[in-house]
Design an enzyme around this catalytic site. Structure first.
Site, PDB file in Angstrom:
ATOM      1  N   ASP A 172     -10.005  -4.915  -2.777  1.00  0.00           N
ATOM      2  CA  ASP A 172      -9.678  -5.171  -4.182  1.00  0.00           C
ATOM      3  C   ASP A 172      -8.319  -4.541  -4.479  1.00  0.00           C
ATOM      4  OD1 ASP A 172      -9.761  -5.773  -6.845  1.00  0.00           O
ATOM      5  OD2 ASP A 172     -11.283  -4.273  -7.367  1.00  0.00           O
ATOM      6  N   ASP A 176      -7.342 -11.412  -6.296  1.00  0.00           N
ATOM      7  CA  ASP A 176      -7.026 -10.112  -5.702  1.00  0.00           C
ATOM      8  C   ASP A 176      -8.236  -9.393  -5.126  1.00  0.00           C
ATOM      9  OD1 ASP A 176      -8.071  -9.451  -8.330  1.00  0.00           O
ATOM     10  OD2 ASP A 176      -7.352  -7.445  -7.942  1.00  0.00           O
ATOM     11  N   GLU A 177      -9.300 -10.118  -4.863  1.00  0.00           N
ATOM     12  CA  GLU A 177     -10.526  -9.450  -4.446  1.00  0.00           C
ATOM     13  C   GLU A 177     -11.307 -10.355  -3.504  1.00  0.00           C
ATOM     14  OE1 GLU A 177     -12.875  -8.485  -7.875  1.00  0.00           O
ATOM     15  OE2 GLU A 177     -14.477  -7.638  -6.662  1.00  0.00           O
TER      16      GLU A 177
HETATM   17 MG   LIG Z   1      -8.473  -5.678  -8.669  1.00  0.00          MG
END
Ligand SMILES: [Mg+2]
Length: 394
Positions: free
Chosen positions: A17, A111-112
């Site tokens: 993350d 983003d993860e």
């Molecule tokens: Mg994040």
């Protein structure tokens, strides 16, 4: 024997993350932001914070908070409107790093992601060695920090990255799971939402450990649902596989309205406008999706999502819009007093693309979409829109 069997089936799962992703990208692109509170989000009266950096968090600013509230909490912050194309560009670099370690990647957002690296363990000394390399390569190529959680399942890997962030790096071994999870607030557990959390608090369960030890019958009375699965999660048991998918899980567009929409025709006009946007982006990337999602927020903050499947994966504006419209109508007629503060359309389920191409007639973009795309390309996005969209420009 038992130990050997357990070892044979033990998985190596990593959760990655990026830290304060949108805000970090903005800081990267504008060095004058260094050390200042940065808030990325909608800027109008109804705007909501998407991400803020850690400097802004010191003032109590959080994501999903109204921008107006964030402004009161931290008036000296730099407020920035999101630049999704730029974030998607960096996201592609991050996911390319994941692809260097495994094909089993489940993207949760730009983003993860979850990675199943069980098969890569023969090539590397340990799960930590892989996690360390991922963190390092992301840092080298993007200049940004990722938090990395490692465990034998998704639930614990995600908690590990959350617990260690920012710039986190934490492996939780099977024998450490209970000691790690037990003291955490029960609301931290996956699937425990606000309502369940309140019900648990009411019967005196504040931590995950207390949830594990609670008598199942008592728990069931308090929650009004089956609790065996919930207690298994609380023990850190989670068999869900990492679902391999196209890295970009969803293409979506949404809008927060300055004035709540209480008129169905206006809501439909916005829906068409966003369907066009989403379909256009899907066509640009040659990504046909199966699932259409409509996101609806009733003021102030009650958010509904409604999903339905296209018969065949596609990216035609008309198909996406028709399905989205059905979902909007179904929701609208169920509300006693329908009003919308936010409306969004998403397309996902890209993973089935290859299969569709092989076994089903390809869903092609109707000619009108192609013409519209070319005109918009030449004269700028929004130059040619369907007549229904014009209402949104009133
Ligand atoms: Mg994040």
């Amino acid at each position: 024997m038992g130990t050997i069997a357990a070892m044979a089936t033990e998985r190596a799962i990593i959760h990655v993350d990026m830290d304060a992703f949108y805000a970090s990208v903005e800081e990267l692109d504008d060095p004058t932001l260094a050390g200042r509170p940065v808030i990325v989000g909608g800027l109008g009266g109804r705007g909501v914070v998407s991400t803020c950096n850690y400097e802004a968090r010191k003032y109590g600013v959080r994501s999903a908070m109204p921008t107006s509230r964030a402004q009161r909490l931290c008036p000296q912050a730099v407020f920035i409107f999101p630049r999704h194309d730029r974030y998607a560009e960096i996201s592609a670099q991050v996911f390319a790093v994941f692809g260097e370690f495994t094909d089993d990647i489940e993207g949760l957002s730009l983003d993860e992601a979850f990675l199943d690296v069980t098969g890569s363990l023969r090539l590397f000394a340990s799960i930590e060695a892989i996690g360390r390399q991922i963190k390092l390569r992301i840092r080298e190529r993007t200049g940004l920090n990722a938090s990395v959680g490692m465990a034998t399942n998704k639930l614990v890997a995600k908690l590990a990255s959350e617990l260690s962030k920012p710039d986190g790096f934490l492996r939780v071994r099977p024998e450490e799971v209970r000691a790690t999870l037990d003291p955490l607030p029960v609301g931290r557990l996956w699937t425990v939402g606000k309502v369940a959390e309140e019900n648990l608090h009411r019967i005196g369960i504040l931590t995950i450990g207390e949830l594990v030890r609670c008598d199942p019958a008592r728990l069931q009375r308090a929650l009004g649902r089956q609790v065996a699965g919930l207690q298994a999660l609380a023990r850190g048991e989670d068999e869900r596989p990492v679902h391999r998918e196209v890295a970009e899980q969803s293409i979506s567009a949404e809008n927060t309205f300055e004035v709540d929409i209480a008129d169905l025709a206006m809501a439909e006009a916005w829906l068409l406008r966003m369907s066009e946007k989403v379909a256009r982006r899907a066509r640009d990337r040659q990504m046909k999706g199966r699932t259409v999602t409509v996101k609806l927020r009733e003021p102030p903050f009650t958010t509904y999502t409604r999903q339905a499947q296209l018969p065949v994966a596609g990216y035609a504006t008309q198909d996406i819009h028709q399905l989205a419209r059905r979902l909007l109508h179904a929701w609208w007629t169920q509300q006693p007093r329908p009003r919308l503060r936010l409306l969004g359309v998403g397309l996902s389920g890209f993973g089935e693309r290859a299969q569709n191409d092989l076994f089903q007639p390809a869903a092609s973009a109707p000619q009108a979409d192609g013409i519209q795309d070319r005109i918009n390309e030449k004269f700028g996005a929004g130059s040619l829109v369907r007549a229904g969209v014009l209402k949104t420009r009133e």
